[in-house]
Design an enzyme around this catalytic site. Sequence first.
Site, PDB file in Angstrom:
ATOM      1  NE  ARG A  57      -8.395  84.467  52.725  1.00 23.45           N
ATOM      2  CZ  ARG A  57      -9.673  84.210  52.990  1.00 23.45           C
ATOM      3  NH1 ARG A  57     -10.414  83.620  52.115  1.00 23.45           N
ATOM      4  NH2 ARG A  57     -10.213  84.582  54.144  1.00 23.45           N
ATOM      5  CB  THR A  58      -2.591  83.124  56.361  1.00 24.96           C
ATOM      6  OG1 THR A  58      -3.056  84.358  55.820  1.00 24.96           O
ATOM      7  CG2 THR A  58      -1.116  83.244  56.675  1.00 24.96           C
ATOM      8  CE  LYS A  86      -3.595  71.284  80.338  1.00 20.59           C
ATOM      9  NZ  LYS A  86      -2.596  70.184  80.290  1.00 20.59           N
ATOM     10  NE  ARG A 107      -3.037  85.386  60.765  1.00 22.27           N
ATOM     11  CZ  ARG A 107      -3.845  85.507  59.709  1.00 22.27           C
ATOM     12  NH1 ARG A 107      -5.134  85.245  59.837  1.00 22.27           N
ATOM     13  NH2 ARG A 107      -3.365  85.899  58.541  1.00 22.27           N
ATOM     14  CG  HIS A 135      -0.255  89.210  56.746  1.00 22.24           C
ATOM     15  ND1 HIS A 135       0.416  88.031  56.538  1.00 22.24           N
ATOM     16  CD2 HIS A 135      -1.578  88.915  56.642  1.00 22.24           C
ATOM     17  CE1 HIS A 135      -0.482  87.070  56.317  1.00 22.24           C
ATOM     18  NE2 HIS A 135      -1.694  87.584  56.379  1.00 22.24           N
TER      19      HIS A 135
HETATM   20  C1  NCD Z   1      -5.867  89.346  56.426  1.00 20.98           C
HETATM   21  C2  NCD Z   1      -5.259  89.320  57.806  1.00 20.98           C
HETATM   22  O1  NCD Z   1      -5.393  88.331  58.548  1.00 20.98           O
HETATM   23  O2  NCD Z   1      -4.622  90.299  58.125  1.00 20.98           O
HETATM   24  N1  NCD Z   1      -6.272  88.086  55.968  1.00 20.98           N
HETATM   25  C3  NCD Z   1      -5.359  87.310  55.304  1.00 20.98           C
HETATM   26  O3  NCD Z   1      -4.353  86.917  55.858  1.00 20.98           O
HETATM   27  N2  NCD Z   1      -5.590  87.043  54.024  1.00 20.98           N
HETATM   28  C4  NCD Z   1      -6.890  90.383  56.224  1.00 20.98           C
HETATM   29  C5  NCD Z   1      -8.057  90.484  57.163  1.00 20.98           C
HETATM   30  O4  NCD Z   1      -8.223  89.701  58.085  1.00 20.98           O
HETATM   31  O5  NCD Z   1      -8.845  91.395  56.941  1.00 20.98           O
END
Ligand code: NCD
Length: 304
Positions: A57-58, A86, A107, A135
């Site tokens: 999703r993100t 590498k 991320r 987040h």
């Molecule tokens: C979450 C995350 O990556 O922190 N997912 C997201 O971004 N929607 C929640 C999760 O991974 O449980």
Amino acid sequence: MSFNLKDIISIRDFKKSDVDYILNLAEDMEPIAKSQKVSHLKEGKLLGVMFYEPSTRTRLSFETAMKRLGGDVVGFNQKQGTSVQKGEVLYDTAQIVSQYSDALVLRHDMEGAARFVADNVDVPVVNAGDGAGQHPSQTLLDLYTIKKSLGKLNDIKIAIVGDLKYGRTVHSLVYALAMYNVEIIFISPDQLRMPDEILDDLKKLNCKFSIESSLIENIDNVDVIYMTRIQKERFPDHKEYMKVKGQYTINKKNLENTDTIVMHPLPRVDEIDFNVDQLDNAMYFKQAFNGVPVRMALLDSIIK
Ligand code: NCD
């Protein structure tokens, strides 16, 4: 109203007026997010995405947001195939991708990674999750979903359930909720309680909260249930994960006779039965869609 944050690293960097600014702008973005309107707002701009951890999703909603604004995306969604394999360090990779793009979305599994990158590159940086840290874009879409579903962000009660120790979505969310008149009930296995330092912060912010053990008994007590996945990948010992897995689940029968909405940042593992999906209470797929207009609002605000 204006928005002056250069980077989106932690929701704690936001003032309440910044949060409200993004939520209002997201509403304006809805027709573009739904493809009812075409936008050229970010035409000619490139978003650099650097994902060192899995994401559906993100990443896809950031990419969708950028493309719907008329911009484009470069980047990677796994270490394989990049120089990271590498042995290239985050600092160097960020230097490169930042020169190829107008903003970065990162991320990473290391807490503090996004702040570190933001301090070392010239373009705006969005934290799309740093280990168990923060987040913030998820938090904004969570608030947006609550506001859209309940018509308000004040005078609500929310149960936050599951992995409160390692879950970065909830570590972000509570600081934003504390800006409003919200009462929080924390429900988790004992080993996965919300960290004390965050509870101390909430006290200082005068946020009303309690700690409970039963989810079922509290369903009718709240307006929102925010379920989370046990963060298996962050457990130092797999045996500890096995002890807590599957402890909090919800199904259709549990939600009979209540309007309480069910949210989840997703992915779900076993927390929400598939038979909940057909109920009006189920808000998690709409919540995932809301990531698009909210991330459009964020990108529009930081990419000049
Ligand atoms: C979450 C995350 O990556 O922190 N997912 C997201 O971004 N929607 C929640 C999760 O991974 O449980």
